[in-house]
Structures are given as structure tokens and as C-alpha cells.
Design a protein around this motif. Structure first.
Motif, PDB file in Angstrom:
ATOM      1  N   TYR A  54     -70.170 -24.734 -77.105  1.00 43.51           N
ATOM      2  CA  TYR A  54     -68.916 -25.236 -77.681  1.00 43.51           C
ATOM      3  C   TYR A  54     -68.851 -25.214 -79.212  1.00 43.51           C
ATOM      4  O   TYR A  54     -67.772 -25.381 -79.772  1.00 43.51           O
ATOM      5  CB  TYR A  54     -68.664 -26.664 -77.196  1.00 43.51           C
ATOM      6  CG  TYR A  54     -68.326 -26.754 -75.737  1.00 43.51           C
ATOM      7  CD1 TYR A  54     -67.062 -26.393 -75.274  1.00 43.51           C
ATOM      8  CD2 TYR A  54     -69.272 -27.167 -74.797  1.00 43.51           C
ATOM      9  CE1 TYR A  54     -66.756 -26.462 -73.925  1.00 43.51           C
ATOM     10  CE2 TYR A  54     -68.966 -27.241 -73.451  1.00 43.51           C
ATOM     11  CZ  TYR A  54     -67.703 -26.891 -73.018  1.00 43.51           C
ATOM     12  OH  TYR A  54     -67.387 -26.953 -71.688  1.00 43.51           O
ATOM     13  N   LYS A 105     -67.231 -20.096 -74.654  1.00 41.05           N
ATOM     14  CA  LYS A 105     -66.424 -21.304 -74.868  1.00 41.05           C
ATOM     15  C   LYS A 105     -65.087 -21.191 -74.140  1.00 41.05           C
ATOM     16  O   LYS A 105     -64.652 -22.133 -73.475  1.00 41.05           O
ATOM     17  CB  LYS A 105     -66.200 -21.544 -76.368  1.00 41.05           C
ATOM     18  CG  LYS A 105     -65.427 -22.827 -76.655  1.00 41.05           C
ATOM     19  CD  LYS A 105     -65.508 -23.233 -78.113  1.00 41.05           C
ATOM     20  CE  LYS A 105     -64.767 -24.544 -78.362  1.00 41.05           C
ATOM     21  NZ  LYS A 105     -64.959 -25.049 -79.737  1.00 41.05           N
ATOM     22  N   GLY A 143     -61.452 -27.765 -62.908  1.00 39.60           N
ATOM     23  CA  GLY A 143     -62.545 -28.730 -63.007  1.00 39.60           C
ATOM     24  C   GLY A 143     -62.269 -30.066 -62.337  1.00 39.60           C
ATOM     25  O   GLY A 143     -63.194 -30.733 -61.862  1.00 39.60           O
ATOM     26  N   ASN A 182     -64.466 -30.985 -79.176  1.00 43.78           N
ATOM     27  CA  ASN A 182     -63.957 -29.651 -79.495  1.00 43.78           C
ATOM     28  C   ASN A 182     -64.977 -28.547 -79.248  1.00 43.78           C
ATOM     29  O   ASN A 182     -64.628 -27.631 -78.477  1.00 43.78           O
ATOM     30  CB  ASN A 182     -63.468 -29.599 -80.959  1.00 43.78           C
ATOM     31  CG  ASN A 182     -62.778 -28.284 -81.276  1.00 43.78           C
ATOM     32  OD1 ASN A 182     -63.294 -27.215 -81.002  1.00 43.78           O
ATOM     33  ND2 ASN A 182     -61.572 -28.337 -81.832  1.00 43.78           N
ATOM     34  N   ASN A 183     -66.113 -28.430 -79.742  1.00 48.09           N
ATOM     35  CA  ASN A 183     -66.883 -29.206 -80.710  1.00 48.09           C
ATOM     36  C   ASN A 183     -67.032 -28.461 -82.018  1.00 48.09           C
ATOM     37  O   ASN A 183     -68.149 -28.253 -82.485  1.00 48.09           O
ATOM     38  CB  ASN A 183     -68.273 -29.503 -80.152  1.00 48.09           C
ATOM     39  CG  ASN A 183     -68.234 -30.135 -78.765  1.00 48.09           C
ATOM     40  OD1 ASN A 183     -67.275 -30.798 -78.388  1.00 48.09           O
ATOM     41  ND2 ASN A 183     -69.274 -29.958 -77.987  1.00 48.09           N
ATOM     42  N   LEU A 191     -57.956 -28.972 -73.701  1.00 43.87           N
ATOM     43  CA  LEU A 191     -58.591 -28.289 -72.569  1.00 43.87           C
ATOM     44  C   LEU A 191     -59.921 -28.950 -72.242  1.00 43.87           C
ATOM     45  O   LEU A 191     -60.248 -29.173 -71.084  1.00 43.87           O
ATOM     46  CB  LEU A 191     -58.828 -26.809 -72.899  1.00 43.87           C
ATOM     47  CG  LEU A 191     -57.599 -25.909 -73.001  1.00 43.87           C
ATOM     48  CD1 LEU A 191     -57.996 -24.543 -73.555  1.00 43.87           C
ATOM     49  CD2 LEU A 191     -56.907 -25.742 -71.654  1.00 43.87           C
ATOM     50  N   LYS A 192     -60.699 -29.264 -73.284  1.00 42.01           N
ATOM     51  CA  LYS A 192     -62.052 -29.779 -73.048  1.00 42.01           C
ATOM     52  C   LYS A 192     -61.995 -31.116 -72.322  1.00 42.01           C
ATOM     53  O   LYS A 192     -62.804 -31.386 -71.430  1.00 42.01           O
ATOM     54  CB  LYS A 192     -62.804 -29.917 -74.373  1.00 42.01           C
ATOM     55  CG  LYS A 192     -64.261 -30.295 -74.190  1.00 42.01           C
ATOM     56  CD  LYS A 192     -65.127 -29.778 -75.311  1.00 42.01           C
ATOM     57  CE  LYS A 192     -66.585 -29.722 -74.895  1.00 42.01           C
ATOM     58  NZ  LYS A 192     -67.202 -31.000 -74.668  1.00 42.01           N
ATOM     59  N   LEU A 241     -63.792 -23.766 -71.280  1.00 40.72           N
ATOM     60  CA  LEU A 241     -62.572 -24.555 -71.480  1.00 40.72           C
ATOM     61  C   LEU A 241     -61.546 -24.264 -70.397  1.00 40.72           C
ATOM     62  O   LEU A 241     -60.959 -25.182 -69.808  1.00 40.72           O
ATOM     63  CB  LEU A 241     -61.945 -24.228 -72.846  1.00 40.72           C
ATOM     64  CG  LEU A 241     -62.679 -24.713 -74.089  1.00 40.72           C
ATOM     65  CD1 LEU A 241     -61.973 -24.181 -75.335  1.00 40.72           C
ATOM     66  CD2 LEU A 241     -62.759 -26.235 -74.136  1.00 40.72           C
ATOM     67  N   VAL A 242     -61.315 -23.000 -70.149  1.00 43.10           N
ATOM     68  CA  VAL A 242     -60.213 -22.624 -69.264  1.00 43.10           C
ATOM     69  C   VAL A 242     -60.572 -22.904 -67.807  1.00 43.10           C
ATOM     70  O   VAL A 242     -59.749 -23.368 -67.030  1.00 43.10           O
ATOM     71  CB  VAL A 242     -59.819 -21.151 -69.487  1.00 43.10           C
ATOM     72  CG1 VAL A 242     -58.798 -20.702 -68.466  1.00 43.10           C
ATOM     73  CG2 VAL A 242     -59.260 -20.992 -70.902  1.00 43.10           C
ATOM     74  N   MET A 266     -59.577 -31.945 -70.462  1.00 47.00           N
ATOM     75  CA  MET A 266     -58.727 -31.671 -69.298  1.00 47.00           C
ATOM     76  C   MET A 266     -57.402 -32.435 -69.366  1.00 47.00           C
ATOM     77  O   MET A 266     -56.896 -32.904 -68.343  1.00 47.00           O
ATOM     78  CB  MET A 266     -59.483 -31.985 -68.003  1.00 47.00           C
ATOM     79  CG  MET A 266     -60.727 -31.129 -67.857  1.00 47.00           C
ATOM     80  SD  MET A 266     -61.420 -31.137 -66.184  1.00 47.00           S
ATOM     81  CE  MET A 266     -62.314 -32.660 -66.178  1.00 47.00           C
ATOM     82  N   ASN A 299     -62.756 -25.185 -66.664  1.00 51.03           N
ATOM     83  CA  ASN A 299     -62.794 -26.623 -66.407  1.00 51.03           C
ATOM     84  C   ASN A 299     -61.402 -27.229 -66.427  1.00 51.03           C
ATOM     85  O   ASN A 299     -61.092 -28.121 -65.645  1.00 51.03           O
ATOM     86  CB  ASN A 299     -63.723 -27.310 -67.410  1.00 51.03           C
ATOM     87  CG  ASN A 299     -65.182 -27.022 -67.091  1.00 51.03           C
ATOM     88  OD1 ASN A 299     -65.520 -26.773 -65.941  1.00 51.03           O
ATOM     89  ND2 ASN A 299     -66.024 -27.031 -68.092  1.00 51.03           N
ATOM     90  N   TYR A 300     -60.549 -26.729 -67.316  1.00 49.17           N
ATOM     91  CA  TYR A 300     -59.179 -27.226 -67.339  1.00 49.17           C
ATOM     92  C   TYR A 300     -58.436 -26.822 -66.063  1.00 49.17           C
ATOM     93  O   TYR A 300     -57.737 -27.634 -65.449  1.00 49.17           O
ATOM     94  CB  TYR A 300     -58.436 -26.705 -68.571  1.00 49.17           C
ATOM     95  CG  TYR A 300     -56.952 -26.903 -68.456  1.00 49.17           C
ATOM     96  CD1 TYR A 300     -56.419 -28.189 -68.425  1.00 49.17           C
ATOM     97  CD2 TYR A 300     -56.091 -25.831 -68.335  1.00 49.17           C
ATOM     98  CE1 TYR A 300     -55.054 -28.393 -68.279  1.00 49.17           C
ATOM     99  CE2 TYR A 300     -54.730 -26.019 -68.188  1.00 49.17           C
ATOM    100  CZ  TYR A 300     -54.215 -27.301 -68.160  1.00 49.17           C
ATOM    101  OH  TYR A 300     -52.882 -27.499 -68.013  1.00 49.17           O
TER     102      TYR A 300
END
Lengths: 436, 436
Positions: A389, A318, A329, B308-309, B279-280, A322-323, B282, A325-326
């Protein structure tokens, strides 16, 4: 042992049929015998109904230092330099075989309970780790990352502890447990050794056909100092000595530059991403999109638990998603849940040179079940999204490694957790930390 | 009910005695009666030995949309705009009371199992959420975030659905369950409403002494479009209409500028950080160090589970710590584990105007126990480090909300998980997603 799983919903990681449902999965000995919609012929010693559960390949933690479980959270809040010099190195100096065995068993228990079936580990007292892994039942590529701070002119393999460790580890444990253990050749890092060591380790790898496991460009300063010292990057200076000839693992790869990723792609070296550790030690974020675009394989690891502070590969997946894609991405499109799952399974298996990480006939039977009736995994609009996730390691209700169930519904079947805790509390912690 | 906890190791979140060990914690009715080294006098209906466990205040999830548990992972991998317009809004358009009740119960089950005892929720069908929360047993500040897309000139509170919802929610549920429920006044966001709405909601809050709950500057585009439209930021334009007069919650605060943080500090508004969701989708990383330096209080939330999820606040704490320290820690020094724990407990309580989030005599008895013999929480060199970096929600073995044990060793004592799953699968999902 033959086991039949019925009513299986499986994330297979096989590109042609990524998700199957209502299938049978049969296991014979250490391998998956069949996967399909028909009840396979024959008798089975055990039948497991998987209704409400999801099967996936066991997780591959492709860069760990498992005995560091003893140092979980030790020296937290420091920068890398203070943390290593004031906390970790002094603690490690007090380790003996018995401590390492206790720490490895504890780390393996945590890994097994959270769904890991295969690891690439780099640490000291490696023979002791080998024994502990064999008992625990998962597969491991073991490495005793060579360190040498002496004068390069004085180097001789006969006097170098880690060269002797390589020989001993290889002779005693390579392919033990019918391939359950493998030995990787290993250099701790460019900055903790020197050319004669690299030459010797590369020669040893060539002689025995071993893969390589090295920390590469984890921090900016490590990468830049190497450029200053040798005029080329860590990846490239090591390549001059033949270190990457058989492929293997470059752990971290946060700061590759100048053709490093293309070189690694050509040599069959996998970048093992350790996002939690890299964030916790403020090292950076490896550019997975860029590495992938250069043709590199990427896999996932937790690093040692002292800089994480967990062995939970679901959490690692996860955080990676998250990191990444942020951070990147927007320009590259997102890494999908399937991409992340591949890093934690089939890509990791490939990095270790192992025929696992996929639910398919003929593969090693490394697989886990997750309870998808848990309130955090329900409802399920997309299995892969839920795995990446929503899941955490505690959702794992069964861990099968090499065809043997080693953990089921909270019970360890190869390890005695109470004994491990007693050994850690009664022996290892007092020895290392003085009575804590 | 009177309950005595013995052999307690507690992270109290009280600044004078952050960690206690070997103490007794007595609970009488809905409050903590005593905390200390002496066995308190009197009879107790139940005595709980906490050996091997760690007690801490129940977690405060200070920004949620709990019924969105129904949409866990739905539309994953999209950007915010596509995700909202193609997935979430069409799904939400099909919600009825019965769906919302089922989704709220599911989300609450997940929250309770992972240690949350108090939430600030913003959603629609809020009366239904109120009933479900009352049954579940945790405390909640409920808000029906006002949305108004009509012509501002046509606005009238008699014809505005969300104004009527405010009145009904307040009349029916404010202070229900002896304060278990509270109603917050609420504007969904600057960009989904207009000045007459803000004026009315601010007036309603003033009239009834209510706190406020608003999404503020979650994305760069939202923040910039407001600057273009009104010449000032969302925080400031809302302030002109008196929205912040009684303090409350500004969810997200990723892009504050030009004195926003100082304004919020003065008004007693807490920034609720939702790192995983930010983050998810973005959106970005809220600059907690900067907000804190401006005198703002910061708390933590999961946001809705669809982005989040997960509702696991332990995961949220770890992500907050990792990402904040990586993004800004080099210049500011790291946020400590204690800082992060405060965000998830006492700061959240303060943001909601509630006397909880601390283990101390006189406080509401909202507290959880974690099993510190689990392999991922052992050994323990620093309790707070283990809580922030090693724990996950599944380590919670008891949840006490308002003096009542509502979850213990995997069993829900106020909710029927099987019934909730049946209702979600049998009614809510078919209605919203057409037979899924």
C-alpha cells in the motif's frame, strides 16, 4: 559471481518463514546458496549491507506486451474498440524489428527499475524481443499469440504466419540463456482465431511440452459472443482442442462462468489479473475470491503499457488489493497484503513454470531491495502492508536477476537508457507515428 | 529571490492555454511574474533549464490528516470500526505535541517529495502542525475538526476543548507567513458532534469570515443514521445551522442524496474525493459525474496516510480516474486526464480559497517539475495522460512552494529528513506504540 547480503530483512514468500530479519543471504552463480542467521563460510566477491532496506523476491509480471511501451498513453480516453481499431492496430501495422527492439528495451528498463525480474510476454516480432530480454538479464516466457482471421477451411500450418512463428521462436530461443528464456505456446484469444489453429497450437505444445498463454474472457462481449457461437465459454471451447493440457496462463478471466474456474484449476491454468488495464478499458474486475474458492491459482500482470500506462507492479498490487477488497471483500473477508504479494511473486513464478519468486536456498536468485528509509516507507508497522500500500517502483534500489545485479541506485547495468531513448525518439516514433 | 525557468513545457491548467512549450516562466518573490515565449527583461538570481522536464502547478491535497504518517499501515486489513476503535483511537490518545510535530514533518516530507505544495489538513494539536508547515514551506489551510460527545444540553463554548482550540488556532496562526497558513472553521462530522457545536462553529466562521472543513457522508451507515436521527442528510442538517455559509470542503461525499449536491453547489462547497482511502476502508466510490452534473466543484485528497497508505497525489489521480471511469464512465463518458489534473490543482486551490493551482502571471508560485526522461514517462504522446496514468510522485525532481525551491533532485531544502526519522523512531513511536 558470489555475493553476500548482510543485515537482511526479507519478505521471503516462503510460508514457514514469511519475514526474516538480521539474516545473511548468499548468492552463488544464478542461485540463492543460503539464507540464515549464520555468516556463511567462504569468500564473496561482493558484500552488500542491507541495513535500512527490505529484500523481497523480484516481481513476476505474468502478462505483458512489452514493446507497447512505444504506445504509452496513445489513444487514451477511447473505448476498447475505438482504441484498438483507430490507434493501436494502425500503429502496430508499422512496427518492424528495429521498432520492437527499441520498444522492448524501453519497457524492460521501466520494469527493471521498478523491480520486475521475470515476465510472461505475448507479442509479435518475438525473436527480436528474445534478443533484447537476453541482454537485459531478466527471465521471460515468450509467446507469439496466434491470430488467424482466414477461412478455417483454408487453414494450413505451412501458410499460417503465426504457426511458422511458433516453430521459429521455439527452435531459436526455447531455453536460451540456460533457461532465462522459455517459449510458451500461445493463442491470442478465442475471438481472433479458430478451431484448426487451436488444434495445431495444442499439438505443438504437446509435442514440445510447452505451457500455454491465452487472453481469456477479458470483456463481457467476448465471453457472450463465444457462448453464442460455440454454445460454450472460451475456456471450454479451447479445452475441447487440448489447449490447456500443460497448464499455463489465462490472462484477464474477468468473465468466467459455468465451471470455467474449476476446469482451469484442474488443468493447472493460472488466472493472470490485470486490474489497471481492466479498469482503464472499462472491461471489469476479475472475481479473485471466486477463482480462488474454485481452486484456481491467481497471479498479476500489467498488460501492455498502452492500456495501463505503467509497468509498475507495486501500483498493480495496490490497485488489485483496493479494488478487489472494495468489490468483493465485504462478503469474503479481505485479501491480505501477503495474498497480494504472493500473486506478484511466487504465484506468478508457478504460472510460468519457474523455480523463483521465493527467497530460499536453491531458488533462482531473483530478488530486489527497497529503500525503507524513504519518507513514503517510514515508519513500518507491517512490512507487507508497506510493500503493497505504500511502496512504488521508484523505491527499488537494487534489482538482481538470475544472480546478477542489473540495476542499482538508479543505474542500469545491462541497458543503456540514453541509447534506448535515442533509438525510440530517432527511429521508432517517426516510423510509427510520422515524426512525433 | 528571482528565478527564471527556461525551455519550459508546462501544463498550466489555464483553460485558454492548457499546454505551453518553449516558454519562459519567471518567478519574483512568492509570485509568478510572467509566462511567455519571450525572455523576460531583468536579472535573475537563478536560471533553471527545463529541457526534458514538464512543469505543472504544485498539487493540492485537499483533505489530509498529516501527522497520521506515524500510523502508516497500522491496523491494516481491518474494517473501519475495528480499525478506528482498536488501533487508531488508542494510538491517537497517546499523541503529544512532540509526536504531532514529528509525524507532521514526516508526512510533509513525503508530500513535498511527491509534488504537493498546498494542503487542507484537519487534526488535533493544530498549533504544532502550523509551526511545522511554516518551516516546511508549503501552504496549508488548517482545521481542528470539532468533536463533542457530551450532552448537548451541557454544551458551553468555554468548556468545549475544540471551541477553545478554534479560538487559539485562529488567533495564533490565521494568515501567518503572509497567508501561507489559513485557518478553516471545522466540524469533524455530523456523527461526532451535535447542534450546539454546529451553531457555535458556524458563528465563529461568520464572525471571522472563515471557510469550513467537514467530513460528510463518508459511509452509508453514517448517512443513513443521520437520516434516521434528524430526518435529513448530514449536508442538510448542518446547513440549518449555517455551517456552509462561507463555502469550503465537504470531505468524501460518497453518499449524498436528496438535493445535497445542489445545496453544496449553491453554497460553494467543494466535494473532496479520497478514492484510495474510500476503497481501502470499503466505504464506496463518490459519484463524481453526478456531483459535477449538479454543479458541484470536485477536488482530490489522500485522507490520512493510515488509511491509504501514501501521500502520493499522482497515485490518487490515477486511482480516481480508473475507478470513476470504470464505475460510471459508460453512462457519462470518461473523465479526461485534464479533468483529473484540475481536481488535483486548480479545483483544490479554489476549495481552499487560494489563488494558486495555475501556471500564470500573478498566481502564487507553487509549481513542480517532473523528469520526463524517466523510463516510465517516455515516450510522451499526451502530456496529461502521462501525468495522470504513468507518473508517480518519485518523478518529481523539483518542488517550488510560494516562490521558494523546497525540494530538488532528492534533496529537501527546508526539512532535515534524517532528523525527522530519528525523532519519529526515537520519540514518537516508542511513546505511541511502546518501543516499536
Amino acid at each position: 559471481m558470489s555475493i553476500l547480503f548482510t543485515n537482511v530483512t526479507a519478505v521471503t514468500m516462503s510460508p514457514d518463514q514469511p519475514v526474516l530479519s538480521g539474516v545473511f543471504v548468499a548468492v552463488e552463480g544464478i542461485k540463492i546458496a543460503s539464507v540464515g542467521p549464520e555468516h556463511p563460510a567462504g569468500e564473496f566477491e561482493r558484500v552488500i549491507d542491507c541495513t535500512g532496506k527490505v529484500m523481497m523476491p523480484g516481481l513476476v509480471n505474468a502478462h505483458t506486451h512489452v514493446p507497447m511501451a512505444l504506445m504509452r498513453g496513445y489513444g487514451g480516453g477511447c473505448d476498447l474498440h475505438t482504441w484498438l481499431n483507430d490507434y493501436i492496430f494502425p500503429a502496430e501495422a508499422k512496427l518492424d524489428d528495429r521498432c520492437v527492439a527499441a520498444g522492448a528495451a524501453l519497457g524492460l528498463a521501466e520494469m527493471i527499475a521498478s523491480g520486475t525480474t521475470c515476465i510472461a510476454d505475448m507479442y509479435m516480432n518475438t525473436g527480436t524481443i528474445a534478443k533484447t530480454v537476453l541482454e537485459a538479464g531478466i527471465s521471460a516466457n515468450l509467446a507469439c499469440g496466434a491470430v488467424y482471421f482466414g477461412d478455417p477451411a483454408d487453414f494450413s500450418p505451412e501458410k499460417c504466419g503465426d504457426c511458422k512463428n511458433h516453430v521459429r521462436l521455439y527452435e531459436d530461443w526455447h531455453n536460451a540463456g540456460e533457461g532465462q528464456l522459455r517459449v510458451d505456446a500461445s493463442i491470442h484469444a478465442e475471438y481472433t482465431s479458430c478451431p484448426p489453429v487451436w488444434e495445431w497450437v495444442a499439438g505443438f505444445a504437446r509435442e514440445h511440452g510447452l505451457r500455454m498463454h491465452v487472453h481469456v474472457s477479458e470483456t463481457a462481449s467476448e465471453h457472450e459472443k463465444c457462448l453464442e457461437k460455440y454454445g460454450v465459454t472460451p475456456a471450454q471451447i479451447l479445452d475441447r482442442y487440448g489447449v490447456w493440457q500443460n497448464g499455463g496462463i489465462a490472462a484477464h478471466c474477468v468473465y468466467l462462468s459455468g465451471g470455467d474456474a474449476e476446469l482451469f484449476a484442474e488443468r493447472g491454468v493460472t488466472a493472470v489479473h490485470n486490474p489497471v488495464s481492466n479498469l482503464k478499458l472499462m472491461s471489469g474486475v476479475a472475481p479473485l475470491f471466486f477463482l480462488r474458492d474454485c481452486g484456481m491459482q491467481t497471479a498479476l500482470g500489467t498488460d501492455g503499457v498502452a492500456s495501463n500506462n505503467s509497468h509498475d507492479m507495486f501500483e498493480e498490487m495496490k490497485t488489485a488489493a483496493l479494488v478487489q477488497n472494495y468489490s468483493f471483500g465485504e462478503d469474503h473477508g479481505q485479501l491480505s497484503a501477503a495474498d497480494i504479494l504472493a500473486m506478484a511473486t511466487v504465484n506468478g513464478a508457478r504460472a510460468l513454470g519457474r523455480d523463483t519468486g521465493v527467497i530460499a536456498a536453491g531458488k533462482i536468485a531473483d530478488m530486489i531491495l527497497l529503500d525503507f528509509t524513504a519518507p513514503n516507507l517510514f515508519p513500518c508497522h507491517d512490512i507487507m502492508e508497506n510493500l503493497v500500500y505504500s511502496a512504488n517502483g521508484s523505491n527499488v534500489c537494487m534489482n538482481m536477476a538470475r544472480g546478477k545485479i542489473i540495476y542499482e541506485n538508479g543505474t542500469f547495468l545491462t541497458l543503456d537508457l540514453e541509447k534506448i531513448r535515442a533509438e525510440v525518439a530517432g527511429y521508432a516514433l517517426p516510423r510509427i507515428f510520422g515524426g512525433k
